[in-house]
Write a protein that holds these residues in place. Structure first.
Motif, PDB file in Angstrom:
ATOM      1  N   ASP A  91       0.890  -1.212  -0.095  1.00 13.06           N
ATOM      2  CA  ASP A  91       0.020   0.085  -0.015  1.00 13.06           C
ATOM      3  C   ASP A  91       0.708   1.176  -0.007  1.00 13.06           C
ATOM      4  N   GLU A  92       1.922   1.211   0.832  1.00  8.86           N
ATOM      5  CA  GLU A  92       2.982   2.368   0.747  1.00  8.86           C
ATOM      6  C   GLU A  92       3.550   2.446  -0.635  1.00  8.86           C
ATOM      7  N   HIS A  95       1.085   4.073  -2.923  1.00  6.13           N
ATOM      8  CA  HIS A  95       0.822   5.510  -2.479  1.00  6.13           C
ATOM      9  C   HIS A  95       1.941   6.262  -2.912  1.00  6.13           C
ATOM     10  N   SER A 104      -4.131  11.443  -7.025  1.00  7.27           N
ATOM     11  CA  SER A 104      -4.920  11.680  -5.468  1.00  7.27           C
ATOM     12  C   SER A 104      -6.126  11.064  -5.650  1.00  7.27           C
ATOM     13  N   THR A 148      -7.489   2.540  -1.912  1.00  9.81           N
ATOM     14  CA  THR A 148      -6.124   1.800  -2.352  1.00  9.81           C
ATOM     15  C   THR A 148      -6.509   1.464  -3.709  1.00  9.81           C
ATOM     16  N   GLU A 151      -7.210   4.393  -5.885  1.00 10.13           N
ATOM     17  CA  GLU A 151      -5.547   4.886  -6.351  1.00 10.13           C
ATOM     18  C   GLU A 151      -5.195   3.901  -7.421  1.00 10.13           C
TER      19      GLU A 151
END
Length: 224
Positions: A91-92, A95, A104, A148, A151
């Motif tokens: 997930d990081e 991002h 975003s 997520t 994104e």
């Protein structure tokens, strides 16, 4: 079409169909005491990881009061700790890749997707139970998981990556690999190591890691 896309993205990102790994425990000094992983200089602590795992187990227990069925659910989600850490790290990475691409996600985006999925599933409870069973996402984390998803979809669109084609998927994961390298991900050897090129957790093979038997492992180790 929207449903198929979101499900496909979820399967790609959750890669939580990880085989149950050997039970491991670290002996020796850790570079980052108390950290399950360090991502971009930020720590994912063991306590945070255990908290996420406990959220899933508590949600499973609440959804499945029958002891036998609950035991079966636990058996099906063996290796939850490692799979959860994999998801938290990935997930990081996502991002970072999204931020690098100028992508975003708004609260409205999440609300819109959730409303559509609840309608498809037959209500809020049905949606929450479905994501708990399929992706090991606790109800309290559902909006985070949807963020997520959105994104990932927005990133793919920005990259011009068709996720229905091998070429599009390769383009998408190339962007994540670039982000993964920038973040300099370091996993606690107890949980393995991070394969930058494949964007996944792999089991560590180091001389100071020893296997332990399930009978001698703690409850946390058996989940790991």
């Amino acid at each position: 079409m929207h449903r198929r896309t979101s499900r496909r993205t979820a399967l790609l990102l959750s890669t939580a169909a990880l085989a149950a790994a050997p039970l491991l425990t670290a002996c020796g000094n850790e570079a980052h005491p108390g950290a399950a992983a360090v991502v971009g200089g930020d720590r994912i602590t063991v306590a945070q990881l255990e908290g996420r795992v406990n959220e899933v187990r508590d949600a499973q227990r609440a959804a499945i009061p029958d002891d036998e069925r609950y035991a079966q659910a636990i058996a099906k989600s063996g290796g939850l700790t490692r799979a959860t850490l994999h998801t938290m790290v990935l997930d990081e990475v996502l991002h970072r890749a999204a931020a690098d691409a100028g992508v975003s996600v708004t609260r409205r985006d999440i609300q819109t997707m959730r409303a559509g999925l609840e309608k498809q599933a037959g209500g809020r409870k049905a949606l929450e139970e479905g994501w708990l069973q399929q992706y090991s996402v606790a109800p309290a984390r559902l909006d985070d998981s949807l963020r997520t998803e959105i994104e990932a979809q927005k990133l793919a669109k920005k990259l011009g990556a068709d996720m229905n084609s091998p070429e599009g998927q390769a383009l998408f994961w190339k962007a994540l690999t670039a982000a993964s390298k920038k973040l300099d991900i370091d996993l606690n050897p107890r949980y393995g190591s991070w394969d930058v090129d494949k964007n996944k957790r792999t089991d560590a093979k180091t001389p100071w890691i020893r296997q332990v038997t399930a009978s001698g492992a703690s409850a946390a180790d058996r989940e790991a």
